[in-house]
Design a protein around this motif. Sequence first.
Motif, short mmCIF file in Angstrom:
data_model
loop_
_atom_site.label_atom_id
_atom_site.label_comp_id
_atom_site.label_asym_id
_atom_site.label_seq_id
_atom_site.Cartn_x
_atom_site.Cartn_y
_atom_site.Cartn_z
N ASP A 35 0.84 -1.20 0.00
CA ASP A 35 0.00 0.00 0.00
C ASP A 35 0.88 1.26 0.00
O ASP A 35 0.57 2.23 -0.66
CB ASP A 35 -0.93 -0.04 1.22
N GLY A 80 2.24 1.82 -3.41
CA GLY A 80 1.21 2.39 -4.28
C GLY A 80 1.05 3.88 -4.08
O GLY A 80 0.82 4.63 -5.02
N THR A 116 1.22 4.38 -12.72
CA THR A 116 0.32 3.24 -12.51
C THR A 116 -0.37 2.85 -13.82
O THR A 116 -0.47 1.67 -14.16
CB THR A 116 -0.75 3.58 -11.44
N ILE A 148 2.17 -6.39 -10.15
CA ILE A 148 1.95 -6.12 -8.72
C ILE A 148 2.02 -4.62 -8.45
O ILE A 148 1.19 -4.06 -7.71
CB ILE A 148 2.97 -6.91 -7.86
N LEU A 149 2.99 -3.94 -9.07
CA LEU A 149 3.09 -2.49 -8.90
C LEU A 149 1.85 -1.78 -9.47
O LEU A 149 1.33 -0.83 -8.87
CB LEU A 149 4.36 -1.97 -9.58
N ALA A 181 -0.94 -2.35 -7.02
CA ALA A 181 -0.75 -1.54 -5.81
C ALA A 181 -1.09 -0.07 -6.10
O ALA A 181 -1.70 0.61 -5.25
CB ALA A 181 0.70 -1.66 -5.32
N THR A 211 -5.00 0.71 -6.25
CA THR A 211 -5.78 0.67 -5.00
C THR A 211 -5.73 1.99 -4.24
O THR A 211 -6.46 2.17 -3.26
CB THR A 211 -5.26 -0.46 -4.09
N THR A 212 -4.90 2.93 -4.66
CA THR A 212 -4.79 4.20 -3.93
C THR A 212 -5.90 5.16 -4.33
O THR A 212 -6.45 5.10 -5.43
CB THR A 212 -3.44 4.86 -4.23
#
Length: 195
Positions: free
Chosen positions: A1, A4, A12, A45-46, A49, A52-53
Amino acid sequence: DSIGRMMRPSLTLLFTIIAILGMIFGLFSFENHPILCMVMIVISILALAGMTTDKFKHSFNASYDNILGKYKKQVLRFGIVVGSIILLVVFMNITPTGMVPNEDTGTIMGVVTLPPGTSQERAMEVLNRVDSLVAADPAVESRTVISGFSFIGGQGPSYGSLIIKLKNWEERSTMQNSTVIYATLFMRAQKIIKE
C-alpha cells in the motif's frame, strides 16, 4: 500500500498497460521467458498496488469524467445536426415547391402539341376542336387561339396555344375555380381529341 502511494497515477497507468500487453503477447509464460515473466509479475503487482490508492482513483475518475463530458458534447452536436437534417427534409416535403402558391388569376394557358410533321391545316383543325371544347365551358369568358406557337415547345406547324380568360370570380361558383376548370378541360380533351 505504501508503494502504491509513492507511485504517480500516470506511472500506474503505464504499468497497467504494460501488464495487459504482456498478457496479450504471452510474456507471462514461465517456461518460455522465465526472467521476462518475473519482470511482468513485478510490473503487474506495482500496477495493482497503484490502482488501490485514492490518488489513482480520483485521477482516473477525473479523466473519465472529462472524456465523458467531451463525448456527451459530441453526441449532442451530432444529435443537433441529425435533427436539423430531419427537420429540413420534413419542411422540404410540406412546403409548396413554387414561390407563389397556386392562385386563381382568372387566366388559363393551354398548349396543343401534335406529332412532328403535322401540317398547319391539320393543327388548325385540332385547335378549332379544342377551342369549341373550351367555349362550351360556362365559366369561360373569352379565349385566344395562337397557331404555330407553343409556350413550351416553341414555334412550328405542329404547335398551338390557347389563352383562356375566365369570368369574374363573382360570376363563378366555388367549383369553377381555375384548377377545377383546367382539370375538367384537360380530361375532356384527352377523351375527345386523341391526337
